[in-house]
Scaffold this motif. Structure first.
Motif, mmCIF file in Angstrom:
data_model
loop_
_atom_site.group_PDB
_atom_site.id
_atom_site.type_symbol
_atom_site.label_atom_id
_atom_site.label_comp_id
_atom_site.label_asym_id
_atom_site.label_seq_id
_atom_site.Cartn_x
_atom_site.Cartn_y
_atom_site.Cartn_z
ATOM 1 N N LEU A 94 10.084 -4.525 -3.518
ATOM 2 C CA LEU A 94 9.043 -5.496 -3.832
ATOM 3 C C LEU A 94 8.391 -5.941 -2.532
ATOM 4 N N LEU A 95 7.103 -5.701 -2.415
ATOM 5 C CA LEU A 95 6.359 -6.073 -1.217
ATOM 6 C C LEU A 95 5.400 -7.195 -1.581
ATOM 7 N N ASP A 96 5.715 -8.400 -1.146
ATOM 8 C CA ASP A 96 4.934 -9.580 -1.487
ATOM 9 C C ASP A 96 3.946 -9.869 -0.361
ATOM 10 N N GLU A 112 0.765 2.666 6.368
ATOM 11 C CA GLU A 112 1.074 4.083 6.602
ATOM 12 C C GLU A 112 2.588 4.308 6.624
ATOM 13 N N ALA A 113 3.306 3.428 7.325
ATOM 14 C CA ALA A 113 4.771 3.542 7.362
ATOM 15 C C ALA A 113 5.361 3.327 5.972
ATOM 16 N N THR A 114 4.816 2.373 5.246
ATOM 17 C CA THR A 114 5.285 2.108 3.888
ATOM 18 C C THR A 114 5.077 3.335 3.008
ATOM 19 N N ASP A 115 3.873 3.897 3.055
ATOM 20 C CA ASP A 115 3.570 5.096 2.257
ATOM 21 C C ASP A 115 4.514 6.243 2.590
ATOM 22 N N ARG A 116 4.761 6.434 3.875
ATOM 23 C CA ARG A 116 5.620 7.536 4.321
ATOM 24 C C ARG A 116 7.034 7.386 3.746
ATOM 25 N N ILE A 117 7.577 6.194 3.825
ATOM 26 C CA ILE A 117 8.944 5.967 3.369
ATOM 27 C C ILE A 117 9.030 5.982 1.850
ATOM 28 N N VAL A 118 8.069 5.351 1.197
ATOM 29 C CA VAL A 118 8.067 5.334 -0.267
ATOM 30 C C VAL A 118 7.952 6.765 -0.793
ATOM 31 N N GLY A 119 7.097 7.566 -0.182
ATOM 32 C CA GLY A 119 6.931 8.956 -0.595
ATOM 33 C C GLY A 119 8.154 9.802 -0.301
ATOM 34 N N GLN A 120 8.721 9.626 0.874
ATOM 35 C CA GLN A 120 9.890 10.410 1.290
ATOM 36 C C GLN A 120 11.088 10.136 0.392
ATOM 37 N N ASP A 121 11.297 8.866 0.054
ATOM 38 C CA ASP A 121 12.455 8.483 -0.748
ATOM 39 C C ASP A 121 12.145 8.395 -2.237
ATOM 40 N N ASN A 122 10.882 8.686 -2.609
ATOM 41 C CA ASN A 122 10.461 8.581 -4.008
ATOM 42 C C ASN A 122 10.869 7.216 -4.567
ATOM 43 N N LEU A 123 10.539 6.172 -3.828
ATOM 44 C CA LEU A 123 10.982 4.812 -4.090
ATOM 45 C C LEU A 123 9.969 4.066 -4.956
ATOM 46 N N THR A 124 10.429 3.518 -6.059
ATOM 47 C CA THR A 124 9.566 2.693 -6.896
ATOM 48 C C THR A 124 9.254 1.417 -6.136
ATOM 49 N N THR A 125 7.973 1.096 -6.026
ATOM 50 C CA THR A 125 7.535 -0.031 -5.215
ATOM 51 C C THR A 125 6.507 -0.860 -5.977
ATOM 52 N N LEU A 126 6.675 -2.170 -5.921
ATOM 53 C CA LEU A 126 5.693 -3.095 -6.463
ATOM 54 C C LEU A 126 5.079 -3.816 -5.278
ATOM 55 N N MET A 127 3.791 -3.557 -5.033
ATOM 56 C CA MET A 127 3.101 -4.167 -3.906
ATOM 57 C C MET A 127 2.135 -5.221 -4.430
ATOM 58 N N ILE A 128 2.370 -6.458 -4.036
ATOM 59 C CA ILE A 128 1.490 -7.555 -4.401
ATOM 60 C C ILE A 128 0.513 -7.749 -3.257
ATOM 61 N N ASP A 134 -6.672 -1.842 -0.527
ATOM 62 C CA ASP A 134 -5.307 -1.362 -0.284
ATOM 63 C C ASP A 134 -4.600 -1.036 -1.594
ATOM 64 N N ALA A 135 -4.811 -1.871 -2.607
ATOM 65 C CA ALA A 135 -4.164 -1.629 -3.906
ATOM 66 C C ALA A 135 -4.589 -0.273 -4.469
ATOM 67 N N ILE A 136 -5.865 0.033 -4.385
ATOM 68 C CA ILE A 136 -6.376 1.305 -4.907
ATOM 69 C C ILE A 136 -5.927 2.478 -4.042
ATOM 70 N N ALA A 137 -5.966 2.292 -2.728
ATOM 71 C CA ALA A 137 -5.635 3.388 -1.808
ATOM 72 C C ALA A 137 -4.144 3.723 -1.789
ATOM 73 N N HIS A 138 -3.300 2.738 -2.004
ATOM 74 C CA HIS A 138 -1.861 2.964 -1.819
ATOM 75 C C HIS A 138 -1.051 2.920 -3.114
ATOM 76 N N GLY A 139 -1.681 2.595 -4.198
ATOM 77 C CA GLY A 139 -0.962 2.521 -5.473
ATOM 78 C C GLY A 139 -1.313 3.690 -6.383
ATOM 79 N N ASN A 140 -0.455 3.932 -7.356
ATOM 80 C CA ASN A 140 -0.802 4.935 -8.359
ATOM 81 C C ASN A 140 -0.974 4.297 -9.732
ATOM 82 N N ARG A 141 -0.661 3.016 -9.835
ATOM 83 C CA ARG A 141 -0.939 2.209 -11.035
ATOM 84 C C ARG A 141 -1.385 0.836 -10.550
#
Length: 146
Positions: A94-96, A112-128, A134-141
């Protein structure tokens, strides 16, 4: 059981922590906040594993590795907090508003670091965030609250 890590910029200790701790199917495994004094009541959540690996993933230099937290730039502080949270291998991150206090250049590096780690670990992330770009560029929902 869902392992959850919280990362924030000063406000996560209020309602977020008790809410996650009260859930039967979730375990709050890491808490990181840009204001460390808010974490004093949660010492058990500040014991991290695989820390060196996480610092390497966050591209910390040897000099930054030995620098006091408060002497790091705000961007490096946020990257360090991400490393703390991720070292516990949560299933949900959860990224608040984790880039809210950063200048645009530093925010881009943290994202960029967040994207790299989330992608590498296939980590479910909720970014507020309040930054729609940023929401559109880095989110998939995208869920928009107004």
């Amino acid at each position: 059981m869902l392992k959850v890590a919280l990362v924030g910029v000063g406000g996560i200790s209020g309602a977020h922590i008790p809410a996650w701790e009260s859930m039967d199917d979730a375990e709050l495994v890491a808490i990181c906040d840009i204001r460390p004094e808010r974490m004093e009541n949660y010492p058990d959540k500040r014991h991290y594993t695989d820390f060196d690996e996480m610092l390497e993933m966050m591209e910390f230099t040897k000099e930054e590795y030995t620098t006091k937290f408060e002497e790091l730039s705000t961007g490096k502080q946020m990257q360090l907090q991400l490393a703390f949270a991720l070292a516990r291998h949560p299933k949900l991150l959860l990224l608040d508003e984790h880039t809210a206090a950063l200048d645009p250049k530093t925010a881009a590096k943290v994202l960029e670091a967040t994207d790299r780690i989330v992608g590498q670990d296939n980590l479910t992330t909720l970014m507020i965030t309040h930054n729609m770009k940023d929401a559109i560029a880095h989110g998939n929902r995208l869920v928009m609250m107004y």
